[in-house]
Scaffold this motif. Structure first.
Motif, PDB file in Angstrom:
ATOM      1  N   MET A 134      44.118  23.267 -20.693  1.00  0.00           N
ATOM      2  CA  MET A 134      45.329  22.298 -21.157  1.00  0.00           C
ATOM      3  C   MET A 134      45.617  21.767 -22.539  1.00  0.00           C
ATOM      4  N   THR A 135      46.900  22.237 -23.216  1.00  0.00           N
ATOM      5  CA  THR A 135      47.002  22.514 -24.643  1.00  0.00           C
ATOM      6  C   THR A 135      46.918  20.738 -24.587  1.00  0.00           C
ATOM      7  N   PRO A 136      46.782  20.956 -26.440  1.00  0.00           N
ATOM      8  CA  PRO A 136      46.403  19.475 -27.232  1.00  0.00           C
ATOM      9  C   PRO A 136      47.674  18.757 -26.907  1.00  0.00           C
ATOM     10  N   LEU A 137      48.859  19.465 -26.583  1.00  0.00           N
ATOM     11  CA  LEU A 137      50.553  18.999 -26.714  1.00  0.00           C
ATOM     12  C   LEU A 137      50.601  18.132 -24.831  1.00  0.00           C
ATOM     13  N   GLU A 138      50.260  19.394 -24.607  1.00  0.00           N
ATOM     14  CA  GLU A 138      50.339  19.023 -23.256  1.00  0.00           C
ATOM     15  C   GLU A 138      49.396  17.095 -22.660  1.00  0.00           C
ATOM     16  N   ARG A 139      48.147  17.021 -23.181  1.00  0.00           N
ATOM     17  CA  ARG A 139      46.864  16.513 -23.163  1.00  0.00           C
ATOM     18  C   ARG A 139      47.505  14.627 -23.759  1.00  0.00           C
ATOM     19  N   ALA A 140      48.855  15.106 -24.775  1.00  0.00           N
ATOM     20  CA  ALA A 140      49.368  13.851 -25.530  1.00  0.00           C
ATOM     21  C   ALA A 140      50.015  13.294 -24.509  1.00  0.00           C
ATOM     22  N   ALA A 141      50.924  14.419 -23.704  1.00  0.00           N
ATOM     23  CA  ALA A 141      52.433  13.789 -23.225  1.00  0.00           C
ATOM     24  C   ALA A 141      52.071  13.064 -22.371  1.00  0.00           C
ATOM     25  N   ARG A 142      50.637  13.490 -21.941  1.00  0.00           N
ATOM     26  CA  ARG A 142      50.127  13.249 -20.260  1.00  0.00           C
ATOM     27  C   ARG A 142      49.405  11.551 -20.826  1.00  0.00           C
ATOM     28  N   ALA A 143      48.925  11.835 -21.596  1.00  0.00           N
ATOM     29  CA  ALA A 143      48.606  10.074 -21.737  1.00  0.00           C
ATOM     30  C   ALA A 143      49.856  10.156 -22.454  1.00  0.00           C
ATOM     31  N   ILE A 144      50.815   9.590 -22.780  1.00  0.00           N
ATOM     32  CA  ILE A 144      51.886   9.029 -22.999  1.00  0.00           C
ATOM     33  C   ILE A 144      52.768   8.423 -21.766  1.00  0.00           C
ATOM     34  N   CYS A 149      55.814  15.868 -29.683  1.00  0.00           N
ATOM     35  CA  CYS A 149      56.566  16.714 -30.998  1.00  0.00           C
ATOM     36  C   CYS A 149      56.503  16.104 -32.205  1.00  0.00           C
ATOM     37  N   ALA A 150      57.880  15.283 -32.049  1.00  0.00           N
ATOM     38  CA  ALA A 150      58.063  14.010 -32.942  1.00  0.00           C
ATOM     39  C   ALA A 150      56.971  13.509 -34.034  1.00  0.00           C
ATOM     40  N   VAL A 151      55.901  13.001 -33.115  1.00  0.00           N
ATOM     41  CA  VAL A 151      54.858  12.441 -33.213  1.00  0.00           C
ATOM     42  C   VAL A 151      54.215  13.668 -34.301  1.00  0.00           C
ATOM     43  N   LEU A 152      53.821  14.843 -33.751  1.00  0.00           N
ATOM     44  CA  LEU A 152      53.100  14.994 -34.488  1.00  0.00           C
ATOM     45  C   LEU A 152      53.432  15.962 -36.183  1.00  0.00           C
ATOM     46  N   THR A 153      55.106  15.733 -35.886  1.00  0.00           N
ATOM     47  CA  THR A 153      56.037  16.523 -36.964  1.00  0.00           C
ATOM     48  C   THR A 153      55.552  15.460 -37.993  1.00  0.00           C
ATOM     49  N   ALA A 154      55.816  14.241 -38.251  1.00  0.00           N
ATOM     50  CA  ALA A 154      55.779  13.375 -38.800  1.00  0.00           C
ATOM     51  C   ALA A 154      54.282  13.045 -39.258  1.00  0.00           C
ATOM     52  N   ILE A 155      53.259  13.644 -38.447  1.00  0.00           N
ATOM     53  CA  ILE A 155      52.140  12.981 -39.218  1.00  0.00           C
ATOM     54  C   ILE A 155      51.402  14.387 -39.876  1.00  0.00           C
ATOM     55  N   ARG A 156      52.322  15.531 -39.772  1.00  0.00           N
ATOM     56  CA  ARG A 156      51.414  16.751 -40.301  1.00  0.00           C
ATOM     57  C   ARG A 156      50.695  16.745 -41.409  1.00  0.00           C
ATOM     58  N   GLU A 157      51.546  16.046 -42.540  1.00  0.00           N
ATOM     59  CA  GLU A 157      50.973  15.782 -43.933  1.00  0.00           C
ATOM     60  C   GLU A 157      49.564  14.890 -43.901  1.00  0.00           C
TER      61      GLU A 157
END
Length: 87
Positions: free
Chosen positions: A1-11, A44-52
């Motif tokens: 399971m990718t980190p993106l999938e884990r995050a999506a499943r948590a949401i 993806c929107a959250v990760l993009t927002a906190i990328r820096e």
């Protein structure tokens, strides 16, 4: 399971709890989790927002990396932990 999938499943699980409230069952959470792909854009929107990273995150990662080589995972986790601690 990718980190993106884990995050999506948590949401998705959190959404089930919000939707069903205190009556939320494991079956409700599981049913919502099956539709995790619907949450990928949010993740993806959250990760993009906190990328820096901010200065606190950079400092946390730097401390771990100074402790020795091959500490990339620990540095990454320390940076995420620092971000979560800031709230």
């Amino acid at each position: 399971m990718t980190p993106l999938e884990r995050a999506a499943r948590a949401i998705a699980r959190m959404d089930a709890e919000f939707t069903y409230g205190t009556a939320c069952t494991d079956a409700d959470r599981a049913a919502c989790e099956l539709e995790w792909r619907e949450y990928l854009a949010n993740v993806c929107a959250v990760l993009t927002a906190i990328r820096e990273p901010n200065n606190r995150m950079i400092g946390a990662g730097r401390v771990v990396l100074q402790e020795g080589e091959r500490k990339t995972v620990e540095a990454y986790q320390a940076m995420i932990d620092a971000m979560l601690e800031e709230g």
